[in-house]
Design a protein around this motif. Structure first.
Motif, short mmCIF file in Angstrom:
data_model
loop_
_atom_site.label_atom_id
_atom_site.label_comp_id
_atom_site.label_asym_id
_atom_site.label_seq_id
_atom_site.Cartn_x
_atom_site.Cartn_y
_atom_site.Cartn_z
N GLU A 295 0.81 -1.22 0.00
CA GLU A 295 0.00 0.00 0.00
C GLU A 295 0.85 1.27 0.00
N VAL A 296 1.87 1.27 -0.84
CA VAL A 296 2.70 2.46 -1.06
C VAL A 296 2.91 2.63 -2.56
N SER A 297 3.47 3.76 -2.97
CA SER A 297 3.65 4.04 -4.39
C SER A 297 4.74 3.16 -5.00
N GLU A 298 4.68 3.03 -6.32
CA GLU A 298 5.69 2.27 -7.05
C GLU A 298 7.07 2.91 -6.89
N SER A 299 7.13 4.24 -6.86
CA SER A 299 8.41 4.93 -6.69
C SER A 299 9.00 4.66 -5.31
N ARG A 300 8.14 4.53 -4.32
CA ARG A 300 8.61 4.20 -2.96
C ARG A 300 9.20 2.78 -2.93
N ILE A 301 8.58 1.85 -3.65
CA ILE A 301 9.11 0.49 -3.73
C ILE A 301 10.47 0.50 -4.41
N SER A 302 10.60 1.29 -5.48
CA SER A 302 11.88 1.40 -6.17
C SER A 302 12.96 1.92 -5.23
N GLN A 303 12.58 2.89 -4.39
CA GLN A 303 13.53 3.45 -3.43
C GLN A 303 13.94 2.40 -2.39
N LEU A 304 12.97 1.66 -1.88
CA LEU A 304 13.27 0.61 -0.89
C LEU A 304 14.15 -0.48 -1.51
N HIS A 305 13.87 -0.83 -2.76
CA HIS A 305 14.65 -1.84 -3.47
C HIS A 305 16.10 -1.38 -3.61
N THR A 306 16.27 -0.12 -3.97
CA THR A 306 17.62 0.43 -4.14
C THR A 306 18.38 0.42 -2.82
N LYS A 307 17.73 0.88 -1.75
CA LYS A 307 18.40 0.93 -0.45
C LYS A 307 18.75 -0.48 0.04
N ALA A 308 17.86 -1.43 -0.18
CA ALA A 308 18.14 -2.82 0.22
C ALA A 308 19.34 -3.36 -0.54
N ASN A 309 19.40 -3.09 -1.83
CA ASN A 309 20.51 -3.58 -2.64
C ASN A 309 21.83 -2.96 -2.23
N LEU A 310 21.81 -1.68 -1.91
CA LEU A 310 23.03 -1.01 -1.47
C LEU A 310 23.52 -1.61 -0.14
N ARG A 311 22.59 -1.89 0.75
CA ARG A 311 22.97 -2.52 2.03
C ARG A 311 23.56 -3.91 1.79
N LEU A 312 22.90 -4.68 0.92
CA LEU A 312 23.38 -6.04 0.65
C LEU A 312 24.76 -6.03 0.03
N ARG A 313 24.94 -5.15 -0.94
CA ARG A 313 26.24 -5.09 -1.61
C ARG A 313 27.33 -4.69 -0.62
N SER A 314 26.99 -3.77 0.30
CA SER A 314 27.94 -3.34 1.32
C SER A 314 28.34 -4.51 2.22
N LYS A 315 27.33 -5.27 2.67
CA LYS A 315 27.60 -6.41 3.55
C LYS A 315 28.44 -7.48 2.86
N LEU A 316 28.10 -7.76 1.61
CA LEU A 316 28.80 -8.82 0.90
C LEU A 316 30.22 -8.41 0.52
N THR A 317 30.40 -7.13 0.25
CA THR A 317 31.75 -6.62 0.00
C THR A 317 32.60 -6.76 1.25
N ASN A 318 32.03 -6.42 2.39
CA ASN A 318 32.74 -6.57 3.66
C ASN A 318 33.11 -8.03 3.92
N PHE A 319 32.19 -8.93 3.58
CA PHE A 319 32.46 -10.35 3.79
C PHE A 319 33.66 -10.80 2.95
N ARG A 320 33.68 -10.35 1.71
CA ARG A 320 34.79 -10.72 0.82
C ARG A 320 36.10 -10.21 1.35
N LYS A 321 36.06 -9.04 1.99
CA LYS A 321 37.27 -8.44 2.52
C LYS A 321 37.66 -9.03 3.89
N GLY A 322 36.79 -9.93 4.40
CA GLY A 322 37.07 -10.54 5.68
C GLY A 322 36.73 -9.67 6.86
N ILE A 323 35.88 -8.62 6.63
CA ILE A 323 35.54 -7.71 7.71
C ILE A 323 34.47 -8.29 8.60
N ILE A 324 33.60 -9.11 8.02
CA ILE A 324 32.54 -9.74 8.82
C ILE A 324 32.62 -11.24 8.66
#
Length: 265
Positions: A236-265
């Motif tokens: 029950e939110v706008s399509e643009s809001r979903i796009s924003q949430l999708h982008t933020k989720a992907n940025l978080r995931l990429r950050s976490k996985l990059t850290n994992f590759r570097k042995g940070i987590i």
């Protein structure tokens, strides 16, 4: 997936076709399977095209996706118990993303901004031990929340991070993905299989640690195969809001996985 979008033969006949194809590698059966599942390529291309610049032609995405369909037909093993459509979507989407990367269609300035956000998220969440809020990320970047949200929308078209392809160094021989985990090729030695299983666990953990709404968007988009518009209706939110949430989720995931590759987590 809407059954009307694919003119699928009945399950029993479909199974017979796959079994026969795996035995004979018949070009005629291969062509039949390609025709059978071409609508799936167009479906995936349509989903991927959402949020992309107009310069990225839909027909080009379909062409890229065809490589993924051919790869899926070649490698699919019906004995694994995974439906072909489920398996093929992963391969088709991955092929489209691979070709888009090679085209290097993302402006350098936008890519740099995306990396900057990832770095800020990584630093904050490492220090906080929890997901960083928008306010915290914006403050760290010396932006207002509105400015941060505008920045997110600018990079939304570049944050296409398929969860079947989040572990790549750019070398095809080093490509590890959820799709490959499902496939579990018997040719892999035990050490590689163990590594892939570990990566799969990291991906799942990273998704589970996302803020609730971002996690729901990721699950509905990648697992339930809903479009942004359909997810917006569910939440029950706008399509643009979903796009924003999708982008933020992907940025978080990429950050976490990059850290994992570097042995940070």
């Amino acid at each position: 997936m809407d059954s009307e979008k694919l003119q699928v033969i009945n399950s029993e006949e479909e199974d017979k076709v796959w079994i026969e194809f795996k035995k004979t590698k018949s070009p005629q059966l291969r062509d039949k399977l390609i025709r059978q599942y071409m609508p799936l390529v167009k479906y995936v291309a349509g989903k991927v095209s959402v949020g992309l610049p107009a310069s990225m032609e839909f027909d080009d995405l379909v062409g890229f996706g065809q490589f993924g369909l051919l790869d899926a037909i070649s490698k699919y093993d019906p004995e694994k118990g995974v439906k072909f459509k489920t398996y093929a979507v992963t391969r088709i989407r991955g092929a489209i993303f691979d070709e888009m990367r090679q085209l290097d269609w993302v402006p350098r300035s936008v890519r740099q901004k995306s990396r900057e956000i990832e770095d800020v998220i990584s630093e904050l969440e490492s220090n906080l031990g929890r997901p960083a809020t928008d306010a915290e990320i914006a403050k760290q970047m010396n932006l207002s929340e509105d400015e941060y949200h505008q920045t997110i929308m600018k990079v939304s078209g570049t944050s296409i991070l398929s969860l079947n392809d989040v572990w790549s160094s750019g070398d095809d021989s080093d490509r590890l993905s959820i799709g490959d985990s499902i496939e579990a090729p018997s040719s892999l030695n035990p050490d590689v299989q163990v590594e892939r299983e570990e990566i799969r666990k990291v991906i799942i953990q990273a998704i589970n640690e996302l803020p609730e709404k971002e996690k729901m968007v990721i699950v509905l988009y990648y697992h339930e195969d809903l479009t942004f518009k359909e997810i917006g209706q569910v939440l029950e939110v706008s399509e643009s809001r979903i796009s924003q949430l999708h982008t933020k989720a992907n940025l978080r995931l990429r950050s976490k996985l990059t850290n994992f590759r570097k042995g940070i987590i």
